[in-house]
Design a protein around this motif. Sequence first.
Motif, PDB file in Angstrom:
ATOM      1  N   ILE A 178       0.824  -1.211   0.000  1.00 19.89           N
ATOM      2  CA  ILE A 178       0.000   0.000   0.000  1.00 19.89           C
ATOM      3  C   ILE A 178       0.861   1.265   0.000  1.00 19.89           C
ATOM      4  O   ILE A 178       0.532   2.254  -0.665  1.00 19.89           O
ATOM      5  CB  ILE A 178      -0.941  -0.002   1.218  1.00 19.89           C
ATOM      6  CG1 ILE A 178      -2.045  -1.043   1.030  1.00 19.89           C
ATOM      7  CG2 ILE A 178      -1.566   1.365   1.464  1.00 19.89           C
ATOM      8  CD1 ILE A 178      -2.926  -1.228   2.241  1.00 19.89           C
ATOM      9  N   SER A 179       1.974   1.238   0.727  1.00 19.98           N
ATOM     10  CA  SER A 179       2.751   2.465   0.963  1.00 19.98           C
ATOM     11  C   SER A 179       3.245   3.155  -0.314  1.00 19.98           C
ATOM     12  O   SER A 179       3.062   4.380  -0.447  1.00 19.98           O
ATOM     13  CB  SER A 179       3.918   2.178   1.907  1.00 19.98           C
ATOM     14  OG  SER A 179       4.760   1.184   1.388  1.00 19.98           O
ATOM     15  N   PRO A 180       3.871   2.454  -1.294  1.00 16.57           N
ATOM     16  CA  PRO A 180       4.291   3.191  -2.495  1.00 16.57           C
ATOM     17  C   PRO A 180       3.111   3.702  -3.305  1.00 16.57           C
ATOM     18  O   PRO A 180       3.160   4.800  -3.865  1.00 16.57           O
ATOM     19  CB  PRO A 180       5.112   2.160  -3.284  1.00 16.57           C
ATOM     20  CG  PRO A 180       4.670   0.840  -2.784  1.00 16.57           C
ATOM     21  CD  PRO A 180       4.293   1.042  -1.361  1.00 16.57           C
ATOM     22  N   PHE A 181       2.050   2.895  -3.375  1.00 18.39           N
ATOM     23  CA  PHE A 181       0.867   3.334  -4.112  1.00 18.39           C
ATOM     24  C   PHE A 181       0.283   4.602  -3.489  1.00 18.39           C
ATOM     25  O   PHE A 181      -0.042   5.567  -4.177  1.00 18.39           O
ATOM     26  CB  PHE A 181      -0.174   2.213  -4.122  1.00 18.39           C
ATOM     27  CG  PHE A 181      -1.447   2.557  -4.842  1.00 18.39           C
ATOM     28  CD1 PHE A 181      -1.527   2.479  -6.216  1.00 18.39           C
ATOM     29  CD2 PHE A 181      -2.573   2.976  -4.146  1.00 18.39           C
ATOM     30  CE1 PHE A 181      -2.693   2.803  -6.892  1.00 18.39           C
ATOM     31  CE2 PHE A 181      -3.742   3.296  -4.799  1.00 18.39           C
ATOM     32  CZ  PHE A 181      -3.796   3.212  -6.178  1.00 18.39           C
TER      33      PHE A 181
ATOM     34  N   CYS B 266      -0.371   3.235   5.380  1.00 19.83           N
ATOM     35  CA  CYS B 266      -0.682   4.654   5.176  1.00 19.83           C
ATOM     36  C   CYS B 266       0.381   5.537   5.826  1.00 19.83           C
ATOM     37  O   CYS B 266       0.818   6.539   5.249  1.00 19.83           O
ATOM     38  CB  CYS B 266      -2.054   4.987   5.750  1.00 19.83           C
ATOM     39  SG  CYS B 266      -3.433   4.271   4.819  1.00 19.83           S
ATOM     40  N   TRP B 267       0.801   5.147   7.027  1.00 19.46           N
ATOM     41  CA  TRP B 267       1.831   5.919   7.729  1.00 19.46           C
ATOM     42  C   TRP B 267       3.144   5.895   6.955  1.00 19.46           C
ATOM     43  O   TRP B 267       3.806   6.927   6.787  1.00 19.46           O
ATOM     44  CB  TRP B 267       2.016   5.347   9.130  1.00 19.46           C
ATOM     45  CG  TRP B 267       3.070   6.055   9.934  1.00 19.46           C
ATOM     46  CD1 TRP B 267       3.015   7.315  10.447  1.00 19.46           C
ATOM     47  CD2 TRP B 267       4.350   5.516  10.304  1.00 19.46           C
ATOM     48  NE1 TRP B 267       4.185   7.605  11.119  1.00 19.46           N
ATOM     49  CE2 TRP B 267       5.022   6.525  11.048  1.00 19.46           C
ATOM     50  CE3 TRP B 267       4.983   4.292  10.082  1.00 19.46           C
ATOM     51  CZ2 TRP B 267       6.297   6.337  11.565  1.00 19.46           C
ATOM     52  CZ3 TRP B 267       6.254   4.108  10.604  1.00 19.46           C
ATOM     53  CH2 TRP B 267       6.901   5.119  11.329  1.00 19.46           C
ATOM     54  N   LEU B 268       3.519   4.710   6.439  1.00 24.40           N
ATOM     55  CA  LEU B 268       4.730   4.615   5.625  1.00 24.40           C
ATOM     56  C   LEU B 268       4.604   5.447   4.349  1.00 24.40           C
ATOM     57  O   LEU B 268       5.563   6.092   3.914  1.00 24.40           O
ATOM     58  CB  LEU B 268       5.004   3.156   5.249  1.00 24.40           C
ATOM     59  CG  LEU B 268       5.555   2.236   6.339  1.00 24.40           C
ATOM     60  CD1 LEU B 268       5.745   0.835   5.782  1.00 24.40           C
ATOM     61  CD2 LEU B 268       6.872   2.756   6.889  1.00 24.40           C
ATOM     62  N   GLY B 269       3.413   5.423   3.751  1.00 28.44           N
ATOM     63  CA  GLY B 269       3.175   6.212   2.540  1.00 28.44           C
ATOM     64  C   GLY B 269       3.384   7.692   2.776  1.00 28.44           C
ATOM     65  O   GLY B 269       3.951   8.410   1.933  1.00 28.44           O
TER      66      GLY B 269
ATOM     67  N   ALA C 212      -9.358   0.597   2.038  1.00 26.07           N
ATOM     68  CA  ALA C 212     -10.100  -0.162   1.031  1.00 26.07           C
ATOM     69  C   ALA C 212      -9.164  -1.070   0.235  1.00 26.07           C
ATOM     70  O   ALA C 212      -9.490  -2.229  -0.060  1.00 26.07           O
ATOM     71  CB  ALA C 212     -10.833   0.786   0.089  1.00 26.07           C
ATOM     72  N   LEU C 213      -7.977  -0.556  -0.096  1.00 25.79           N
ATOM     73  CA  LEU C 213      -7.022  -1.350  -0.859  1.00 25.79           C
ATOM     74  C   LEU C 213      -6.590  -2.580  -0.057  1.00 25.79           C
ATOM     75  O   LEU C 213      -6.501  -3.692  -0.588  1.00 25.79           O
ATOM     76  CB  LEU C 213      -5.802  -0.490  -1.204  1.00 25.79           C
ATOM     77  CG  LEU C 213      -4.912  -0.967  -2.355  1.00 25.79           C
ATOM     78  CD1 LEU C 213      -5.697  -1.081  -3.652  1.00 25.79           C
ATOM     79  CD2 LEU C 213      -3.740  -0.009  -2.530  1.00 25.79           C
ATOM     80  N   GLY C 214      -6.324  -2.381   1.245  1.00 22.71           N
ATOM     81  CA  GLY C 214      -5.943  -3.508   2.088  1.00 22.71           C
ATOM     82  C   GLY C 214      -7.064  -4.516   2.247  1.00 22.71           C
ATOM     83  O   GLY C 214      -6.844  -5.732   2.168  1.00 22.71           O
TER      84      GLY C 214
ATOM     85  N   GLY D  39       3.707   2.191  -8.874  1.00 21.16           N
ATOM     86  CA  GLY D  39       3.174   1.969  -7.535  1.00 21.16           C
ATOM     87  C   GLY D  39       2.165   0.838  -7.506  1.00 21.16           C
ATOM     88  O   GLY D  39       2.131   0.033  -6.566  1.00 21.16           O
ATOM     89  N   LEU D  40       1.345   0.751  -8.542  1.00 24.89           N
ATOM     90  CA  LEU D  40       0.342  -0.316  -8.615  1.00 24.89           C
ATOM     91  C   LEU D  40       1.006  -1.681  -8.764  1.00 24.89           C
ATOM     92  O   LEU D  40       0.559  -2.676  -8.173  1.00 24.89           O
ATOM     93  CB  LEU D  40      -0.596  -0.053  -9.800  1.00 24.89           C
ATOM     94  CG  LEU D  40      -1.901  -0.847  -9.830  1.00 24.89           C
ATOM     95  CD1 LEU D  40      -2.717  -0.600  -8.572  1.00 24.89           C
ATOM     96  CD2 LEU D  40      -2.709  -0.492 -11.071  1.00 24.89           C
ATOM     97  N   ILE D  41       2.095  -1.724  -9.521  1.00 27.35           N
ATOM     98  CA  ILE D  41       2.804  -2.991  -9.690  1.00 27.35           C
ATOM     99  C   ILE D  41       3.456  -3.412  -8.374  1.00 27.35           C
ATOM    100  O   ILE D  41       3.476  -4.599  -8.022  1.00 27.35           O
ATOM    101  CB  ILE D  41       3.862  -2.869 -10.805  1.00 27.35           C
ATOM    102  CG1 ILE D  41       3.174  -2.586 -12.146  1.00 27.35           C
ATOM    103  CG2 ILE D  41       4.683  -4.140 -10.926  1.00 27.35           C
ATOM    104  CD1 ILE D  41       4.111  -2.175 -13.231  1.00 27.35           C
ATOM    105  N   ALA D  42       4.014  -2.442  -7.642  1.00 30.42           N
ATOM    106  CA  ALA D  42       4.597  -2.756  -6.338  1.00 30.42           C
ATOM    107  C   ALA D  42       3.540  -3.359  -5.418  1.00 30.42           C
ATOM    108  O   ALA D  42       3.809  -4.304  -4.662  1.00 30.42           O
ATOM    109  CB  ALA D  42       5.199  -1.508  -5.709  1.00 30.42           C
TER     110      ALA D  42
END
Length: 871
Positions: A32-35, A326-329, A369-371, A267-270
């Motif tokens: 999630i973080s890079p995205f 989210c925090w990492l992002g 939602a992604l998670g 980001g989506l690929i990651a």
Amino acid sequence: MFFNLFRYFSLRYLLLNPFRTLLTFLGVSLGISPFLSILLLNDATLRSLNENVESMTGKADLTITSDGMGFEDSVLEKVKGHPGIKSAIPLIINYAFLEEDPSGSTGPMIFLGIDLLKDSSVREYNKTGEDIIPDPLAFLNQADSIIATRSWAKERNLDLESPVELLTKQGVKTFAIRGLVDDVGPAKAFNGRMAIMDIDAARYNFGRDGLYDRIDLILDKSIPVSTVKTLLKEILGSRFRIEDKEEQSVSMQQMVKSIQDVSGMLGLIAFLVGFLIIVNTVNTAISQRRKDIGSLRAFGAENSHIVALFAGEFVFLSLLSSLFGCWLGIIFANGSADQMAAGMNATLLTNVSQMDIIFTVEHLLKGLALGLVSSSAALVYPLYKALQIHPIEAIKPATVDFGLHQRPRNLVLFGYLGVLLLLLTGLGAASSDGFEVLRGKDVQPLFLFTGLAGIIMTGPYLVLLFLSNLQRLPLPFLLNFSLANLLKNPARTASTSIHLSLGFSLVIIVSAINISFKSTIITWANAITSTPNVVNVTSWGSVSGLQVQPLHESLKEKLSKLPHILVAEGRNSVSGIRIVPVTIFGERFMLKAFDNPGPLSLYQFIDPIEGDRIELGRSLFDPTQDQILMSETMLSKFKKRPGDFFDIETPAGTKRFRIGGNIREFASPNGVIYMTRDSYKKYWNDPLLTLFTIAHSPEISGQAFIDLVGPELNQKEHLMVNLPSKIGQEVQKNLNNNMAMSDSTKWIALFIGTLGLLNSFLIGILQRFRELGCIRSIGMTRAQLLGMILTESVTLGITGIFVAFLLTLPVAYVWVNWTLSRLLGWKVEFYFTGQDLLTLSVIGIVVSLSAGILPALRAAKLKLREALEYE
């Protein structure tokens, strides 16, 4: 009851299996973080652009802009007399550099030349109520008056009447601060690095004699804005852009959209790499608990209760990991914000100020939602499969199901489908030149995902094929035994190789994109700046970002008197280049106008795609005709070719130029035009130069010449003397800034892939507990067992890396040569050297070895009795 089941069935399992729980947690959060960080950066960029437009436009209904060198007084007179226009307020915008900031390291000042009596009706400059100009009469009567922002003046300990030295078109001049404004309106758009001067003084000092940069219009509300806009376009022509606030925002957004699209896909690929960890872990968790599921069903639990139990478990885990992601992002976004802003400003000539990363409830909901969606998608199939088993069968011992059938023929089928997808990727991208529908920026990215799907499906089959052929060779016992173990369970080996292939494929693709993009532009920059015995003279700032003060051509006379100037027939020792953006048919392009440097220069600044450089240079400077050279991108856009004619609307009217050649140029993604400065001055009436080139005697080196003349030019004229390679260094710095996030995404994806490998190896050890116990019981030592597991991981790693290169490099080649070129607007050449191949191979082997160490240690610590009793 449900709470107790959740507590003792789900939470207990998570706590008793901390490492697998951690892997799932990190798989979701790092996916999630890079995205999310790219989403935050994109939103911050667009917000900054919109705020800049809003701050600069203020209350204006429409804004008129044109070429980078401005437009003449007559345009203002035409606009003033137009029905429906209540006020027309002109504006000058210019970069300026301070005497005490010769490196330009903190960026230039933005100078606005305004009509002091009218501009306040459009833009806001004051929020505290204090007087901006204590003595308006003194301000207007003294041509050296400027207004500074309070924040900037405070930062430099300046106050009213403080002197400030600025570089103007005529050299260094001293100005005095006679007014202070708050950080609102335009000052906010430029982070306080803004100053204001009377419009007539700005026109004189910054080479805008008789010119304006923009006109802001306040309209009569009784006439529709669209009507006024249409009429103005008919009167002024296609050379001018007439836009409202929304259109200005859209125009600015389009300039950065391509870079954002590329970053978003990466980001989506990651995230896809992280999703595979979730799938594998969920599969394992449910397969391991078949006995628990069977027991629950035997005691009367309905399928819906079991589904709710597992759903609650993974929802709970995914929510926690999504919050951490989210925090990492946010951390990643804040770490890359300044670099992204600097890169976009310099490369795309935008006004992206310092970007504030704002994490909103919407971003939080998207992350959660992604998670949740990824965990739910991973849960559906294995849970459905487990519930189909009869309770008695579920209670019996079973091995872990990896979701792939044990029979190799299914892997062969997947391999064939993967090859088909790879072929479709190549054919689709390559054939899009002939099909307009395939050229769209919404369609092109699909080819990357079809390529990745092909890699995922084909990779495992090729890995197994390679291993089976390798086994036929005479190999050492340990290696041969490791190969036999890998081939004994093709599904497990295939599952493990997917993580390596996908994670490493993303690294290869991102590396190929970065290497190709940087190498293409740097190779070009070096090619056009490699003229021997030449140095550049500019004002302080960045030439590559056009953040320099244009200088008057009369400076040539002073420069020609410098010592060690080259004296050679047919070559101008001091020549100039003017670089400005121009508007053609409503789009922004770059125009470069050159003084003739003479044939001895070999016209090094021309990088031809077709034809001979010297012949193109001679034809360009042929005085008998107006001729231009056009970049490949621009020729393609207008469907032109050398020999055709091209009409350009200039201040002197529409002029027809013959296209003399096709050149490689990266100053603008839309396209670039070369013309002679004689033609440029004739039609644009602009005597300014962006930079001077000086040809010095070959008896002295370039650096020695700079050391000799540089200090005096810096002290007296406040000019910089640099080798041409300085421009290449600026370009490289800008590229590094623009690609900071994609580099981060590459390493995040590699780390996620490593976690996936580690997870797969651990699952493999878990599945082989009894087998490993048997091997130990017949005499294999702990050290031998450790060596066997490490050999398996390295063998699989090397094989997976080989297959990843075999499959991914063609996909990367296709994507760089076609898809990336269309997304960015530039023709990017594919670069990937043997050194790059070796570097990534070593990284891949280290990753495989690292991922195998922990499972190997765990296997070596097996107790024989526990291993033989394991179900």
